[in-house]
Design a protein around this motif. Structure first.
Motif, mmCIF file in Angstrom:
data_model
loop_
_atom_site.group_PDB
_atom_site.id
_atom_site.type_symbol
_atom_site.label_atom_id
_atom_site.label_comp_id
_atom_site.label_asym_id
_atom_site.label_seq_id
_atom_site.Cartn_x
_atom_site.Cartn_y
_atom_site.Cartn_z
ATOM 1 N N ALA A 186 0.810 -1.211 0.000
ATOM 2 C CA ALA A 186 0.000 0.000 0.000
ATOM 3 C C ALA A 186 0.847 1.267 0.000
ATOM 4 N N ASN A 187 1.869 1.307 0.821
ATOM 5 C CA ASN A 187 2.648 2.527 0.958
ATOM 6 C C ASN A 187 3.821 2.590 -0.013
ATOM 7 N N GLY A 188 4.335 1.446 -0.403
ATOM 8 C CA GLY A 188 5.494 1.434 -1.285
ATOM 9 C C GLY A 188 5.163 1.688 -2.731
ATOM 10 N N ASN A 189 4.083 1.062 -3.220
ATOM 11 C CA ASN A 189 3.748 1.218 -4.640
ATOM 12 C C ASN A 189 2.341 1.760 -4.843
ATOM 13 N N ASN A 190 1.771 2.355 -3.815
ATOM 14 C CA ASN A 190 0.457 2.999 -3.935
ATOM 15 C C ASN A 190 -0.622 2.021 -4.377
ATOM 16 N N ILE B 78 -5.478 1.174 4.717
ATOM 17 C CA ILE B 78 -4.386 1.882 4.056
ATOM 18 C C ILE B 78 -4.114 3.201 4.755
ATOM 19 N N ASP B 79 -2.881 3.624 4.681
ATOM 20 C CA ASP B 79 -2.501 4.912 5.261
ATOM 21 C C ASP B 79 -1.627 5.640 4.254
ATOM 22 N N ASN B 80 -2.151 5.768 3.041
ATOM 23 C CA ASN B 80 -1.422 6.391 1.938
ATOM 24 C C ASN B 80 -2.123 7.698 1.590
ATOM 25 N N PRO B 81 -1.470 8.843 1.823
ATOM 26 C CA PRO B 81 -2.127 10.140 1.632
ATOM 27 C C PRO B 81 -2.690 10.343 0.224
ATOM 28 N N ALA B 82 -1.960 9.900 -0.803
ATOM 29 C CA ALA B 82 -2.422 10.095 -2.184
ATOM 30 C C ALA B 82 -3.675 9.272 -2.458
ATOM 31 N N LEU B 83 -3.675 8.019 -2.031
ATOM 32 C CA LEU B 83 -4.847 7.177 -2.244
ATOM 33 C C LEU B 83 -6.050 7.706 -1.474
ATOM 34 N N GLY C 80 -9.627 6.738 -2.249
ATOM 35 C CA GLY C 80 -9.331 5.323 -2.280
ATOM 36 C C GLY C 80 -9.491 4.594 -0.972
ATOM 37 N N ASP C 81 -9.790 5.335 0.107
ATOM 38 C CA ASP C 81 -9.949 4.670 1.406
ATOM 39 C C ASP C 81 -11.398 4.300 1.685
ATOM 40 N N LYS C 82 -12.296 4.624 0.749
ATOM 41 C CA LYS C 82 -13.708 4.372 1.030
ATOM 42 C C LYS C 82 -14.536 3.980 -0.191
ATOM 43 N N PHE C 83 -13.900 3.599 -1.290
ATOM 44 C CA PHE C 83 -14.690 3.285 -2.482
ATOM 45 C C PHE C 83 -15.225 1.851 -2.429
#
Length: 347
Positions: A293-297, A307-312, A317-320
């Motif tokens: 999740a964090n390394g390759n989005n 997930i804890d990825n700001p861009a996603l 992407g955290d709720k779809f």
């Protein structure tokens, strides 16, 4: 004297076994993943288990060709690929072996794995990426691209861009949509997209995003991690592109957004089968899922991993809502959908 001789023979036997034991602490991984953060994931596995990973890198097609050429002599233990369609192709060619793992059964949803048989499961998805729609808000309304089906609507004529229809990312999406719509409506949908194209398919997903930002296109398909990379980029030109486009997770009111996988399988002729299964189970662990999740989005595939990825998160992407059509279905539709694409003139 007999006791001395017996002791010596026992010591010699133990010494002779050492190289074999050391050899068993090896795992040969054939990988189509070329992401720097994966190295950290492999290192963590080796430190925890003492199993050294030897890796061979190629793209999915190259791995399939190599496995076929090597046959039973192949040293491969685990195969990592980046698309469900290509995993299905390799599986159909008998390059994987089924395994049984209670840990994997519990961690990974069944629709992200090959169909189960009495012998077990041949391949498993460990990360996902969503196939989303990016659009130019000055030319296209979000409501006009809320669903994949709308990409064939004549109101988007001259606006649609994409990479090759035969590329596995698109082929997996198209095969899944055809499964939902049926053959007749599915082929009509493909023809409608061809009629709406701003130009012939070309380039990769990043090129489609840039084409929307430049005004060459009004709407395009992309995997989420390509957009996330640009969102996290420090390059001014990437930031400028991101500011000009918007993103939609399609079909949120119906079937959900299509997700594809990066996955793994135990090679048909794996020499270190137990270690291979241990590695597969590690890939489903929370720590490995965080690397994905964090390394390759990418999105985690294991149940309950957040997930804890700001861009996603920024793109929603955290709720779809994700589509749950079994990715194993893709396998039986690939040839049929490719024929549809040819008839539709989808290059």
């Amino acid at each position: 004297m007999k006791l001395v001789i017996s002791a010596v023979l026992t010591a010699l036997a133990a010494a002779a076994a050492l190289p074999a034991m050391a050899q068993d602490k090896v795992l040969n991984v054939y990988s189509a993943r070329h992401y720097q953060t994966d190295e950290q994931m492999y290192d963590a596995f080796s430190k925890a288990t003492g199993i050294k990973i030897n890796r061979v890198d190629a793209d999915d097609a190259g791995l399939i060709a190599r496995l076929r050429a090597e046959g039973a002599a192949s040293p491969a233990d685990v195969i990592l690929m980046v698309d469900a369609a290509r995993m299905a192709v390799a599986d159909a060619q008998g390059l994987f072996q089924p395994i049984k793992s209670a840990k994997l059964d519990e961690a990974i949803p069944s629709h992200l794995r090959a169909a189960a048989t009495p012998e077990g499961v041949t391949w498993t998805g460990f990360s996902t990426r969503a196939r989303v729609i990016v659009y130019d808000p000055l030319r296209v309304k979000a409501a006009d691209v809320a669903n994949y089906e709308q990409l064939s609507d004549p109101k988007l004529k001259g606006l649609f861009c994409t990479r090759s229809g035969s590329h596995p990312y698109n082929l997996s999406l198209f095969s899944t949509v055809v499964e939902r719509l049926g053959d007749e409506k599915g082929e009509a949908w493909l023809k409608g997209m061809v009629a709406n194209m701003a130009r012939d398919p070309k380039g990769g997903d990043t090129d489609q995003i840039k084409a929307v930002a430049s005004g060459e296109c009004g709407v395009a398909l992309t995997n989420t991690y390509y957009l996330a990379r640009m969102m996290k980029s420090t390059k001014p030109e990437d930031r400028a592109v991101v500011e000009k486009v918007r993103v939609v997770f399609p079909n949120q009111g119906t079937t959900g957004t299509h997700v594809n996988i990066a996955g793994a399988a135990v090679a048909k002729h794996a020499k270190h089968r137990d270690a291979a299964i241990q590695f597969m189970e590690y890939l489903a662990s929370p720590s490995a899922q965080e690397y994905f999740a964090n390394g390759n989005n990418e999105f985690a595939a294991a149940k309950g991993v957040k997930i804890d990825n700001p861009a996603l998160k920024a793109m929603g992407g955290d709720k779809f809502k994700a589509e749950t059509v079994p990715l194993a279905v893709v396998a039986k539709n690939l040839t049929k959908v490719q024929q549809m694409l040819d008839r539709a003139g989808f290059k």
